[in-house]
Design an enzyme around this catalytic site. Structure first.
Site, PDB file in Angstrom:
ATOM      1  N   LYS A  87     121.224 -44.429  25.494  1.00  0.00           N
ATOM      2  CA  LYS A  87     119.959 -45.098  25.165  1.00  0.00           C
ATOM      3  C   LYS A  87     118.869 -44.593  26.121  1.00  0.00           C
ATOM      4  CE  LYS A  87     118.701 -49.792  23.731  1.00  0.00           C
ATOM      5  NZ  LYS A  87     119.051 -51.209  23.879  1.00  0.00           N
TER       6      LYS A  87
HETATM    7  O1  G3P Z   1     118.095 -54.471  23.207  1.00  0.00           O
HETATM    8  C1  G3P Z   1     116.730 -54.491  23.026  1.00  0.00           C
HETATM    9  C2  G3P Z   1     116.136 -55.681  22.343  1.00  0.00           C
HETATM   10  O2  G3P Z   1     116.925 -56.078  21.268  1.00  0.00           O
HETATM   11  C3  G3P Z   1     115.666 -56.768  23.239  1.00  0.00           C
HETATM   12  O3  G3P Z   1     115.414 -57.976  22.563  1.00  0.00           O
HETATM   13  O4  G3P Z   1     114.871 -60.383  22.551  1.00  0.00           O
HETATM   14  O5  G3P Z   1     114.795 -59.119  24.712  1.00  0.00           O
HETATM   15  O6  G3P Z   1     113.063 -58.750  22.982  1.00  0.00           O
HETATM   16  P1  G3P Z   1     114.498 -59.122  23.247  1.00  0.00           P
END
Ligand code: G3P
Length: 219
Positions: A87
């Site tokens: 990633k």
């Molecule tokens: O893994 C990246 C992403 O899905 C993060 O989500 O909820 O932290 O904005 P969030």
């Protein structure tokens, strides 16, 4: 449509995998920290533990932000298991690193994507997956789902092979709308996946069926 779970929690990954619908896992440094995982050896061991649960496609994020650092780190991560997808953040050196890994046959997931322009760059570089963050756009009054639609349309125009991996999914309607729009993959917390099960008519209908069955059996 592929389902990835967005967590580094082994119990949640096992639970989703046991449902038989899980295609992969995404993690990020915040999710690893949430599980209390730190230090190179522990991080590597944790990624290996995740790989041992699922069939394929475990995104492991680099911490470096320069080209040489990302290449070294990405190669080390890829050596943990064939299931690892490296990633990489959407920055200039990240694009160069994605291009490099593409030429080496190492799969990548370009993360922290918030615009169609960024999506075009990642696809040009040969990213395997592209992660636009829906929820974080919604948080600042931009329409995250609109971006997913824009990217799906653009990738369709040119036959880009990069898969649209809708991330930062906060609730079930995000997921259902992504399916309508045609995102290739969604990654979300376990509660969003299990939230898809819920319907009050299913619950009341099942209760009725079981009650009728018991009544008939007692006659
Ligand atoms: O893994 C990246 C992403 O899905 C993060 O989500 O909820 O932290 O904005 P969030």
């Amino acid at each position: 449509m592929k389902f990835f779970i967005d967590t580094a929690n082994l119990a949640e990954i096992r639970e989703a995998y046991d449902m038989g619908i899980l295609d992969g896992v995404t993690t990020n440094p915040s999710l690893m920290a949430k599980e209390g995982i730190s230090g190179d050896a522990n991080v590597r061991a944790h990624y290996k533990a995740i790989c041992d649960i699922v069939d394929d496609k475990v995104s492991a994020e680099v911490i470096s932000t320069d080209f040489d650092g990302m290449i070294k780190e990405g190669k080390d991560l890829a050596k943990i298991d064939d299931k690892i997808v490296v990633k990489i953040p959407m920055i200039k050196d990240g694009i160069k690193a994605i291009k490099y890994f593409h030429s080496e046959g190492i799969r990548t997931n370009c993360t922290l994507v918030f615009s169609a322009g960024q999506a075009i760059l990642a696809a040009k570089a040969g990213a395997t997956y592209l992660s636009p963050f829906i929820g974080r756009l919604d948080d600042i009054s931009y329409d995250g789902l609109e971006l997913i639609g824009q990217i799906v349309h653009i990738y369709g125009n040119y036959g880009f092979e990069t898969e649209v991996l809708a991330a930062s999914i906060r609730h079930t309607m995000h997921l259902v709308k992504c399916a309508e729009i045609g995102a290739d993959v969604v990654t979300c917390p376990l509660k969003v996946i299990t939230g898809l099960l819920k319907h009050p008519l299913t619950d009341s209908g099942l209760a009725q069926f079981l009650a009728d069955h018991a009544k008939a059996a007692s006659k």
